[in-house]
Design a protein around this motif. Structure first.
Motif, mmCIF file in Angstrom:
data_model
loop_
_atom_site.group_PDB
_atom_site.id
_atom_site.type_symbol
_atom_site.label_atom_id
_atom_site.label_comp_id
_atom_site.label_asym_id
_atom_site.label_seq_id
_atom_site.Cartn_x
_atom_site.Cartn_y
_atom_site.Cartn_z
ATOM 1 N N ILE A 67 0.869 -1.180 0.000
ATOM 2 C CA ILE A 67 0.000 0.000 0.000
ATOM 3 C C ILE A 67 0.904 1.227 0.000
ATOM 4 O O ILE A 67 1.722 1.410 0.907
ATOM 5 N N TYR A 68 0.768 2.036 -1.040
ATOM 6 C CA TYR A 68 1.581 3.238 -1.164
ATOM 7 C C TYR A 68 1.114 4.225 -0.091
ATOM 8 O O TYR A 68 -0.014 4.710 -0.145
ATOM 9 N N PRO A 69 1.940 4.539 0.911
ATOM 10 C CA PRO A 69 1.498 5.444 1.979
ATOM 11 C C PRO A 69 1.136 6.820 1.416
ATOM 12 O O PRO A 69 1.839 7.344 0.543
ATOM 13 N N ASP A 70 0.032 7.382 1.895
ATOM 14 C CA ASP A 70 -0.413 8.707 1.417
ATOM 15 C C ASP A 70 0.685 9.746 1.547
ATOM 16 O O ASP A 70 0.911 10.541 0.638
ATOM 17 N N ILE A 71 1.367 9.742 2.677
ATOM 18 C CA ILE A 71 2.408 10.747 2.896
ATOM 19 C C ILE A 71 3.547 10.584 1.891
ATOM 20 O O ILE A 71 4.136 11.559 1.436
ATOM 21 N N ALA A 72 3.840 9.347 1.508
ATOM 22 C CA ALA A 72 4.887 9.100 0.512
ATOM 23 C C ALA A 72 4.428 9.568 -0.866
ATOM 24 O O ALA A 72 5.222 10.129 -1.630
ATOM 25 N N ALA A 73 3.163 9.350 -1.184
ATOM 26 C CA ALA A 73 2.624 9.802 -2.472
ATOM 27 C C ALA A 73 2.619 11.326 -2.533
ATOM 28 O O ALA A 73 2.984 11.913 -3.555
ATOM 29 N N GLN A 74 2.203 11.968 -1.438
ATOM 30 C CA GLN A 74 2.182 13.436 -1.408
ATOM 31 C C GLN A 74 3.586 14.015 -1.562
ATOM 32 O O GLN A 74 3.768 15.052 -2.201
ATOM 33 N N ALA A 75 4.563 13.346 -0.991
ATOM 34 C CA ALA A 75 5.948 13.806 -1.096
ATOM 35 C C ALA A 75 6.594 13.339 -2.407
ATOM 36 O O ALA A 75 7.749 13.644 -2.666
ATOM 37 N N GLN A 76 5.827 12.596 -3.212
ATOM 38 C CA GLN A 76 6.278 12.038 -4.482
ATOM 39 C C GLN A 76 7.553 11.218 -4.322
ATOM 40 O O GLN A 76 8.477 11.300 -5.127
ATOM 41 N N LEU A 77 7.578 10.401 -3.262
ATOM 42 C CA LEU A 77 8.690 9.485 -3.053
ATOM 43 C C LEU A 77 8.551 8.335 -4.048
ATOM 44 O O LEU A 77 7.492 7.714 -4.135
ATOM 45 N N VAL A 78 9.564 8.088 -4.814
ATOM 46 C CA VAL A 78 9.549 7.027 -5.799
ATOM 47 C C VAL A 78 10.861 6.239 -5.714
ATOM 48 O O VAL A 78 11.846 6.731 -5.165
ATOM 49 N N GLY A 79 10.843 5.058 -6.250
ATOM 50 C CA GLY A 79 12.069 4.280 -6.310
ATOM 51 C C GLY A 79 11.817 2.801 -6.140
ATOM 52 O O GLY A 79 10.684 2.346 -6.004
ATOM 53 N N MET A 80 12.907 2.060 -6.120
ATOM 54 C CA MET A 80 12.862 0.613 -6.065
ATOM 55 C C MET A 80 13.350 0.140 -4.692
ATOM 56 O O MET A 80 14.444 0.495 -4.270
ATOM 57 N N VAL A 81 12.517 -0.640 -4.023
ATOM 58 C CA VAL A 81 12.892 -1.267 -2.752
ATOM 59 C C VAL A 81 13.210 -2.725 -3.054
ATOM 60 O O VAL A 81 12.400 -3.424 -3.662
ATOM 61 N N ILE A 82 14.395 -3.159 -2.650
ATOM 62 C CA ILE A 82 14.780 -4.551 -2.857
ATOM 63 C C ILE A 82 14.872 -5.225 -1.493
ATOM 64 O O ILE A 82 15.545 -4.718 -0.587
ATOM 65 N N LEU A 83 14.155 -6.332 -1.366
ATOM 66 C CA LEU A 83 14.077 -7.055 -0.101
ATOM 67 C C LEU A 83 14.586 -8.478 -0.270
ATOM 68 O O LEU A 83 14.497 -9.062 -1.349
ATOM 69 N N GLU A 84 15.075 -9.021 0.831
ATOM 70 C CA GLU A 84 15.415 -10.439 0.875
ATOM 71 C C GLU A 84 14.438 -11.086 1.846
ATOM 72 O O GLU A 84 14.264 -10.595 2.963
ATOM 73 N N ALA A 85 13.805 -12.166 1.410
ATOM 74 C CA ALA A 85 12.814 -12.846 2.239
ATOM 75 C C ALA A 85 13.271 -14.262 2.536
ATOM 76 O O ALA A 85 13.777 -14.958 1.661
ATOM 77 N N ARG A 86 13.078 -14.671 3.774
ATOM 78 C CA ARG A 86 13.300 -16.070 4.158
ATOM 79 C C ARG A 86 11.922 -16.702 4.260
ATOM 80 O O ARG A 86 11.039 -16.195 4.960
ATOM 81 N N VAL A 87 11.735 -17.778 3.532
ATOM 82 C CA VAL A 87 10.465 -18.492 3.518
ATOM 83 C C VAL A 87 10.668 -19.807 4.262
ATOM 84 O O VAL A 87 11.592 -20.563 3.969
ATOM 85 N N GLY A 88 9.823 -20.049 5.242
ATOM 86 C CA GLY A 88 9.939 -21.248 6.051
ATOM 87 C C GLY A 88 9.540 -22.501 5.297
ATOM 88 O O GLY A 88 9.030 -22.450 4.170
#
Length: 109
Positions: free
Chosen positions: A32-53
């Motif tokens: 969910i794109y946070p409203d405050i982030a959208a208002q501030a026009q924060l953009v970019g790529m988040v890269i995550l590492e996930a461990r799946v059980g």
């Protein structure tokens, strides 16, 4: 007689890649794109590492590439809800690690 061999050492999660293919994703939740982030026009790529059980549920997430704490948090919360079919190696459900990328952009009108 010689003593029995020691039990096999517990294996850590398997990294997805090469000949190890991620099992089917059965539940995907978009961030969910946070409203405050959208208002501030924060953009970019988040890269995550996930461990799946071994049950196919994401049980740990860490940020590999951050954009902003608001977007990082939204991406992590979404990824923690993902579910996969369990990865079965040699007849045993095995935990695995994979990388997931979320691209946040502000829609232009």
């Amino acid at each position: 007689p010689p003593p029995p061999p020691p039990p096999p050492a517990p294996r850590g999660p398997v990294r997805i890649g090469g000949q190890v293919i991620a099992p089917a994703l059965v539940k995907r939740v978009e961030p969910i794109y946070p409203d405050i982030a959208a208002q501030a026009q924060l953009v970019g790529m988040v890269i995550l590492e996930a461990r799946v059980g071994s049950d196919g549920c994401v049980d740990d997430v860490r940020v590999l590439r951050s954009v902003h704490p608001f977007l990082d948090k939204a991406a992590m919360e979404a990824l923690k809800q993902w579910e996969y079919k369990p990865l079965v190696l040699n007849g045993i459900n095995t935990p695995f690690v994979l990388t997931v990328t979320f691209n946040f952009s502000v829609a232009r009108r």
